[in-house]
Each structure stands twice: as structure tokens, then as C-alpha cells.
Design an enzyme around this catalytic site. Structure first.
Site, PDB file in Angstrom:
ATOM      1  N   THR A  36       1.029  -1.055   0.195  1.00 45.90           N
ATOM      2  CA  THR A  36       0.506  -0.274  -0.425  1.00 45.90           C
ATOM      3  C   THR A  36       0.725   1.038   0.018  1.00 45.90           C
ATOM      4  OG1 THR A  36      -1.536  -1.483   1.043  1.00 45.90           O
ATOM      5  CG2 THR A  36      -1.642   1.358   0.889  1.00 45.90           C
ATOM      6  N   VAL A  37       2.010   1.882   1.149  1.00 45.76           N
ATOM      7  CA  VAL A  37       2.770   2.249   0.739  1.00 45.76           C
ATOM      8  C   VAL A  37       3.238   2.352  -0.055  1.00 45.76           C
ATOM      9  CG1 VAL A  37       4.613   3.918   2.410  1.00 45.76           C
ATOM     10  CG2 VAL A  37       2.173   2.966   3.195  1.00 45.76           C
ATOM     11  N   GLY A 146       1.534   8.788   9.868  1.00 46.07           N
ATOM     12  CA  GLY A 146       0.929   9.405   8.041  1.00 46.07           C
ATOM     13  C   GLY A 146       1.250  10.306   7.947  1.00 46.07           C
ATOM     14  N   GLY A 198      -7.058  -0.080   2.886  1.00 51.78           N
ATOM     15  CA  GLY A 198      -5.915   0.164   3.982  1.00 51.78           C
ATOM     16  C   GLY A 198      -5.237   0.420   4.656  1.00 51.78           C
ATOM     17  N   LYS A 216       3.838   3.752  18.295  1.00 52.00           N
ATOM     18  CA  LYS A 216       4.619   5.826  17.829  1.00 52.00           C
ATOM     19  C   LYS A 216       4.452   6.027  18.904  1.00 52.00           C
ATOM     20  CE  LYS A 216       1.217   4.949  13.751  1.00 52.00           C
ATOM     21  NZ  LYS A 216       0.333   4.160  13.350  1.00 52.00           N
TER      22      LYS A 216
HETATM   23  N1  HSE Z   1      -2.071   0.495  11.147  1.00 49.92           N
HETATM   24  C1  HSE Z   1      -1.449   2.164  10.428  1.00 49.92           C
HETATM   25  C2  HSE Z   1      -2.658   2.815  11.563  1.00 49.92           C
HETATM   26  C3  HSE Z   1      -0.931   2.907   9.481  1.00 49.92           C
HETATM   27  O1  HSE Z   1      -3.787   2.258  11.540  1.00 49.92           O
HETATM   28  O2  HSE Z   1      -2.591   4.048  11.757  1.00 49.92           O
HETATM   29  C4  HSE Z   1      -0.414   3.974   9.540  1.00 49.92           C
HETATM   30  O3  HSE Z   1       0.452   4.146  10.300  1.00 49.92           O
END
Ligand code: HSE
Length: 397
Positions: A36-37, A146, A198, A216
């Protein structure tokens, strides 16, 4: 503009002559992974700098992909080792193959750009130290939030700030699910939709059990408090056990249910945790809808700064990845230096909690540490069978 990679292994050094290499040769980009990324990154790079893309490694080179590239490579090590590749972009994810490739790139003194929060949250401190020794750089803006430029903001603009609190809504998938539940949807349907769009990790338990948010948070806390930080000690509760009754109980009180990830100073200690929490509707943490994220930094000098936007999805994440690639090509300072000193140790985050039992509910008068929720349920069990114990976020607590 760079003329040669900063550090080369001896065989590469022998094969590259400073006098003969072209700018294109030493500025090459190697992309690892085209999911995806990765595919969003590939499309954007091929739009912006097609001449710099030297290799794209994928697991199955013959699988049809929506990327205008006809020479996919099945061997990612070949791409990393290519002397023409100076910037290695890791979009594979996880800590297996991706880790090996990142290590190899760092060992060769290459610039590494990654969106891999699992890797950075578990091994980032020593990878940064390793990179400092080999002349490599390590950039990971896309690992948190993101498209939201929070990593660079913390390491750069807020690099001298005395941060008191960092965090917010850091996982798009769980926010999407809770938002949909708020609108009356079923948990499983909402999660399936997040997967289709995604947003979710390949194993969505990483999202719903709070691992992704904990990763994170550890990355942000390391940057905010300027200490080596990993996610192992971050206390974490996910959203899998939540149901419509929990959402309703909040809505009746003017609260929205969110998955929060917060690290804050409390005297000499740092409290941290990931937890579902009720948030008053007007609070910045209640605002993200769909897969949105919000990150708030509270500092002694800067006050409260709120960053909000798309926290997941290919194009949003690719926006941050490509910016890091461009920074690496420009040779701008690695924005994430290795932190010296002792590892960051955290205590469980505390918040007042709503205890909902048969026949009523009560908000505890005092904050409860996240590791004491079951004990709190036992205390209030004398009033009736306890159905839920959920933190209530208040900036004042
Ligand atoms: N799975 C992660 C989310 C993707 O839903 O935030 C982005 O880091």
C-alpha cells in the site's frame, strides 16, 4: 549535491570513482516493498524523479501492480547493494527481512528512509547510533501520524522545548472503527472496511490491541523527551473488548470514545500508556474522524500545539516518505539524531475512570493508573456486576 555516498564498503569504494560517477548514479533510490505505502511512494517518485529510481524490490516481480515500472527485482539485497543506490527506502514493514535490509544499508553508509514504526520503536535507538558510526542517515517521518509532520517538528522546531506531554490519537484503523461504531456500525464490519481501505496493519491485531499506537508513542516520547525510547514498557489496552454499550455510555455524557496514546511528565517521572478513553466532544483528541490522527505537544514554552490530519493510507504516508527521500538527496541534516543517556523509563499513565456497573456508574474521584483497572473494578463490584472500566481524559488530571 552529493558526489559520492558518505561511506562505502571497500568493494563499492573500489568500483566507484569520484571523477567518473554521474549525479544520477550516486543519487540513486532503491525502493524495497511495493504494498500500500510502497506503491504510492513508487508512483510519486516516478512522477517527481523517475531518473533517480534505480530499483524496486518486491516479493513477486511478476504480480501485476499499478506502478509504471517494468523491471521489478525479486532480490531486495541486490537493490541495497547496488552501488548506484544511495537512498534505501524500506516499505516492507515488520522486523524480519526489513530489519536485515536496513542494517545492511546502514552498514554500507547509505541513507535509509523508512515508515517502519515496529522497527524504529523496538530498535531505533541503536540503529540511530549505528548509523552515526557508519555515516548513514536514518529518517522515519512516516512512522508516526502518516502525513502529519510531527517527527521533524519534534526533532527540529521543538528541539529545545521542555516538553510536558506528547500524544493523542495515533492509530487510524482504531479511530476509523470507533468512529463507525459511534455512527452505529458493527465492530467487525468497520474493521473489515478499514482493512479494505488499506489503513490496517497486515495483522490488524497490531492496531486493535494497541501495539501500533504504543510503537508510535515510544517514538514520539523518545523525540520529545530526548532519550533513547522503545515501546516494550508502554502499558497498553486495545479496543477489541469495546461494544455499542460503551460508545453509548460516553455519548450520553457528551464524550467520544477514542484510543489515546499519551506520554506526560508527572513530577520527575514520565507516565505513558495506550488506552481507550472517553474524551469531551470539544477536546482536540475528540476531533479526528475516519482514519484521522491528532498529535498534541504541550511544552513549557510553546504551550499546546496540535497537529491533525490523515494518519494512515498509502498516499498520505507516501507524502512523508517522499519528503524524507528528498531531504536525504539534498543531504539535509538527519532529523533524528541518536540520543545519548539512559533509556526512557515510564510509569503507567493515570486518569480518572468511568466504572459502569449494573444499576449505575461512577467516575472515580482520583486518577487510577492504567495497570489498576481490574483492581478498580473489584472495588466497585460491591455496587453491582461491573461491565466496563474506561478512563475519562481530562487535561487537568
Ligand atoms: N495501521 C496503521 C494505522 C497505519 O491504522 O494507523 C499507519 O501507521
Amino acid at each position: 549535491m552529493h558526489t559520492v555516498p558518505k561511506v562505502l564498503c571497500s568493494s563499492e569504494a573500489a568500483s566507484i570513482s569520484t571523477a567518473t560517477v554521474t549525479a544520477q548514479r550516486v543519487n540513486g533510490i532503491g525502493l524495497l516493498g511495493c504494498g500500500t505505502v510502497g506503491s504510492s511512494v513508487a508512483r510519486r517518485l516516478l512522477e517527481l524523479h523517475p531518473e533517480l529510481v534505480r530499483g524496486i524490490a518486491v516479493r513477486d516481480p511478476h504480480k501485476p501492480r499499478a506502478v509504471a515500472w517494468d523491471d521489478f527485482d525479486g532480490d531486495p539485497f541486490e537493490v541495497v547493494d547496488d552501488p548506484a543506490v544511495r537512498v534505501v527506502v524500506e516499505c516492507i514493514g515488520g522486523v524480519g527481512l526489513a530489519r536485515e535490509l536496513v542494517l545492511r544499508a546502514i552498514a554500507r553508509g547509505k541513507d535509509v528512509v523508512t515508515a517502519n514504526k515496529d522497527l524504529i520503536a523496538t530498535e531505533g535507538p541503536w540503529l540511530a547510533a549505528f548509523a552515526a558510526r557508519t555515516g548513514a542517515t536514518l529518517r522515519y517521518e512516516a512512522a508516526v501520524g502518516g502525513a502529519i509532520p510531527i517527527v521533524r517538528a519534534l526533532a527540529g522546531s521543538l528541539g529545545s522545548e521542555d516538553v510536558l506531554e506528547i500524544g493523542g490519537v495515533l492509530n487510524g484503523t482504531t479511530n476509523f472503527v470507533l468512529d463507525a461504531m459511534d455512527a452505529g456500525a458493527d465492530y467487525d464490519e468497520a474493521l473489515a472496511q478499514a482493512q479494505q481501505l488499506g489503513f490496517a496493519e497486515s495483522d490488524p491485531r497490531a492496531d486493535v490491541d494497541g501495539h501500533d499506537a504504543a510503537h508510535k508513542l515510544a517514538i514520539l516520547a523518545g523525540l520529545a523527551f530526548r532519550q533513547p525510547s522503545t515501546s516494550g514498557g508502554v502499558l497498553r489496552h486495545g479496543i477489541a473488548a469495546l461494544g455499542a454499550a460503551d460508545v453509548r455510555a460516553g455519548a450520553e455524557r457528551g464524550w467520544r470514545l477514542k484510543l489515546l496514546a499519551i506520554a506526560k511528565r508527572s513530577g520527575e517521572a514520565i507516565e505513558a500508556g495506550v488506552t481507550p478513553a472517553y474524551v469531551p466532544l470539544a477536546h482536540p483528541f475528540a476531533q479526528p474522524r475516519g482514519a484521522g490522527n491528532v498529535v498534541r505537544v504541550v511544552g513549557r514554552g510553546c504551550g499546546a500545539l496540535t497537529f491533525a490530519g490523515a494518519g494512515a493510507g498509502g498516499d498520505a504516508t507516501a507524502s512523508a516518505v517522499v519528503a524524507d527521500i528528498v531531504a536525504a538527496l539534498a543531504g539535509s541534516e538527519p532529523h533524528v539524531a541518536a540520543h545519548a543517556g539512559a533509556d526512557l523509563v515510564t510509569q503507567p499513565l493515570r486518569a480518572r475512570v468511568l466504572v459502569r456497573f449494573d444499576g449505575g456508574s461512577v467516575v472515580t474521584p482520583e486518577p487510577v493508573p492504567l495497570d489498576q483497572l481490574e483492581a478498580t473494578a473489584r472495588v466497585y463490584g460491591v455496587h453491582g456486576a461491573v461491565r466496563a472500566v474506561i478512563p475519562v481524559w481530562s487535561d487537568a488530571a
